[in-house]
Scaffold this motif. Structure first.
Motif, short mmCIF file in Angstrom:
data_model
loop_
_atom_site.label_atom_id
_atom_site.label_comp_id
_atom_site.label_asym_id
_atom_site.label_seq_id
_atom_site.Cartn_x
_atom_site.Cartn_y
_atom_site.Cartn_z
N ARG A 86 16.40 -50.32 -13.71
CA ARG A 86 17.84 -50.46 -13.51
C ARG A 86 18.32 -49.53 -12.40
NH1 ARG A 86 16.78 -51.73 -18.74
NH2 ARG A 86 18.00 -53.37 -19.67
N SER A 87 17.51 -49.41 -11.37
CA SER A 87 17.87 -48.49 -10.28
C SER A 87 19.11 -48.96 -9.53
CB SER A 87 16.69 -48.33 -9.32
OG SER A 87 16.29 -49.58 -8.82
N ALA A 88 19.46 -50.24 -9.66
CA ALA A 88 20.65 -50.75 -8.99
C ALA A 88 21.91 -50.55 -9.82
CB ALA A 88 20.48 -52.24 -8.68
N ALA A 89 21.82 -49.78 -10.90
CA ALA A 89 22.97 -49.59 -11.78
C ALA A 89 24.11 -48.85 -11.10
CB ALA A 89 22.54 -48.82 -13.04
N GLY A 90 23.78 -48.04 -10.14
CA GLY A 90 24.83 -47.29 -9.46
C GLY A 90 24.92 -45.87 -9.98
N VAL A 91 25.51 -45.02 -9.19
CA VAL A 91 25.64 -43.61 -9.55
C VAL A 91 26.62 -43.44 -10.70
CG1 VAL A 91 26.30 -41.34 -8.69
CG2 VAL A 91 25.11 -42.93 -7.18
N GLY A 92 26.17 -42.72 -11.73
CA GLY A 92 27.04 -42.42 -12.86
C GLY A 92 27.19 -43.55 -13.87
N VAL A 93 26.55 -44.69 -13.65
CA VAL A 93 26.62 -45.81 -14.59
C VAL A 93 25.48 -45.65 -15.57
CG1 VAL A 93 26.52 -48.32 -14.85
CG2 VAL A 93 27.64 -47.32 -12.86
N THR A 94 25.80 -45.43 -16.83
CA THR A 94 24.75 -45.19 -17.82
C THR A 94 24.51 -46.35 -18.75
OG1 THR A 94 26.33 -44.15 -19.31
CG2 THR A 94 25.12 -42.69 -17.81
N THR A 95 25.46 -47.26 -18.88
CA THR A 95 25.29 -48.38 -19.81
C THR A 95 25.03 -49.67 -19.04
OG1 THR A 95 27.66 -48.84 -19.84
CG2 THR A 95 26.80 -47.37 -21.54
N ASP A 96 24.42 -50.62 -19.74
CA ASP A 96 24.24 -51.96 -19.19
C ASP A 96 25.58 -52.68 -19.25
OD1 ASP A 96 21.59 -51.75 -18.55
OD2 ASP A 96 20.86 -52.64 -20.42
N PRO A 97 25.71 -53.82 -18.57
CA PRO A 97 26.98 -54.57 -18.62
C PRO A 97 27.45 -54.91 -20.04
CG PRO A 97 25.60 -55.42 -16.86
CD PRO A 97 24.77 -54.41 -17.63
N ASN A 98 26.50 -55.05 -20.99
CA ASN A 98 26.89 -55.36 -22.37
C ASN A 98 27.28 -54.12 -23.17
OD1 ASN A 98 24.48 -54.11 -22.94
ND2 ASN A 98 23.52 -55.90 -23.89
N GLY A 99 27.27 -52.95 -22.52
CA GLY A 99 27.67 -51.71 -23.19
C GLY A 99 26.53 -50.95 -23.84
N SER A 100 25.33 -51.52 -23.84
CA SER A 100 24.20 -50.83 -24.47
C SER A 100 23.66 -49.73 -23.57
CB SER A 100 23.08 -51.82 -24.82
OG SER A 100 22.52 -52.35 -23.63
N LEU A 101 23.00 -48.79 -24.17
CA LEU A 101 22.41 -47.66 -23.46
C LEU A 101 20.90 -47.86 -23.41
CD1 LEU A 101 23.39 -44.95 -22.24
CD2 LEU A 101 22.81 -43.89 -24.41
N PRO A 102 20.35 -48.30 -22.27
CA PRO A 102 18.92 -48.58 -22.20
C PRO A 102 18.09 -47.31 -22.37
CG PRO A 102 19.91 -48.78 -20.03
CD PRO A 102 21.04 -48.55 -21.00
N HIS A 103 16.96 -47.46 -23.03
CA HIS A 103 16.08 -46.34 -23.36
C HIS A 103 14.66 -46.74 -22.96
CE1 HIS A 103 14.24 -43.70 -26.80
NE2 HIS A 103 13.88 -43.28 -25.60
N GLU A 104 14.07 -45.92 -22.12
CA GLU A 104 12.70 -46.13 -21.65
C GLU A 104 11.91 -44.87 -22.01
OE1 GLU A 104 12.27 -48.02 -17.72
OE2 GLU A 104 11.19 -46.20 -17.17
N ALA A 105 10.64 -45.01 -22.31
CA ALA A 105 9.82 -43.85 -22.62
C ALA A 105 8.48 -43.95 -21.91
CB ALA A 105 9.60 -43.74 -24.13
N TYR A 106 7.97 -42.80 -21.53
CA TYR A 106 6.65 -42.71 -20.91
C TYR A 106 5.79 -41.86 -21.83
CZ TYR A 106 3.00 -41.67 -17.51
OH TYR A 106 1.79 -41.54 -16.87
N VAL A 107 4.66 -42.42 -22.25
CA VAL A 107 3.80 -41.77 -23.24
C VAL A 107 2.42 -41.56 -22.63
CG1 VAL A 107 2.76 -42.00 -25.53
CG2 VAL A 107 5.05 -42.94 -25.10
N GLU A 108 1.93 -40.33 -22.71
CA GLU A 108 0.58 -40.01 -22.28
C GLU A 108 -0.23 -39.64 -23.52
OE1 GLU A 108 0.23 -37.64 -18.42
OE2 GLU A 108 2.26 -37.15 -19.11
N LEU A 109 -1.39 -40.29 -23.65
CA LEU A 109 -2.25 -40.02 -24.79
C LEU A 109 -3.51 -39.31 -24.30
CD1 LEU A 109 -1.83 -43.49 -26.47
CD2 LEU A 109 -1.01 -41.32 -27.39
N GLY A 110 -3.90 -38.26 -25.00
CA GLY A 110 -5.11 -37.52 -24.65
C GLY A 110 -6.35 -38.27 -25.10
N GLY A 111 -7.50 -37.76 -24.72
CA GLY A 111 -8.76 -38.38 -25.13
C GLY A 111 -9.28 -39.35 -24.10
N ARG A 112 -10.31 -40.09 -24.50
CA ARG A 112 -10.92 -41.10 -23.64
C ARG A 112 -10.80 -42.44 -24.29
NH1 ARG A 112 -10.05 -38.95 -19.65
NH2 ARG A 112 -11.11 -37.12 -18.97
N PRO A 113 -10.40 -43.45 -23.58
CA PRO A 113 -10.04 -43.44 -22.16
C PRO A 113 -8.68 -42.75 -21.95
CG PRO A 113 -9.47 -45.55 -23.09
CD PRO A 113 -10.17 -44.78 -24.18
#
Length: 155
Positions: free
Chosen positions: A47-74
């Motif tokens: 959602r990089s085109a959301a604009g500066v200071g815009v935190t919600t989607d047009p429907n009013g929801s607050l999108p949530h993304e997560a990045y997870v790193e797991l240890g071990g192999r692989p």
């Protein structure tokens, strides 16, 4: 149990539920886990085109993304997108468009030794093959060289 979902990933309605399932999976397989959260339309990668200071989607929801790193192999990284899908990277092999509900099963296949590398002789190429529920198999072309873990799964 979070949002009516068990840790095996029967249904992961939110990014937070998916993160909880991954934490339970990391505990089960004794893996280290590191989680980074991006919350808000101005923070999430799709959602990089959301604009500066815009935190919600047009429907009013607050999108949530997560990045997870797991240890071990692989080496496994998971990016959980707000759109119910994920990008899983396994030893440098990117597996895009994995349904959020399939992420725990995908990782279980890796850690239980059910994933394999299919070697095609002509034209030459390698594919990471990961079995999923419902007799499905995720097939991903390997653009990078084979890591020791991937080499050990060749067929």
């Amino acid at each position: 149990m979070i949002s009516g979902m068990d840790h095996r990933g029967t249904h992961l309605p939110t990014t937070e539920a998916a993160v909880a399932a991954l934490r339970a999976l990391a505990d089960e397989y004794a893996l280290e886990i590191e989680v980074t959260h991006d919350i808000g339309a101005d923070q999430t990668s799709r959602r990089s085109a959301a604009g500066v200071g815009v935190t919600t989607d047009p429907n009013g929801s607050l999108p949530h993304e997560a990045y997870v790193e797991l240890g071990g192999r692989p080496r496994v990284d998971v990016r959980l997108f707000p759109d119910d899908d994920a990008l899983i990277t396994v030893d440098g092999v990117e597996c895009p468009d994995i349904a959020r509900d399939d992420v725990p099963a995908f990782l279980r296949a890796l850690y239980d030794g059910h994933a394999w590398v299919k070697v095609r002789r002509f034209p030459p190429g390698n594919y990471l093959m990961v079995p999923l529920p419902g007799d499905r198999v995720h097939k991903e072309f390997i653009l990078v060289g084979l890591s020791p873990w991937l080499s050990g799964r060749g067929g």
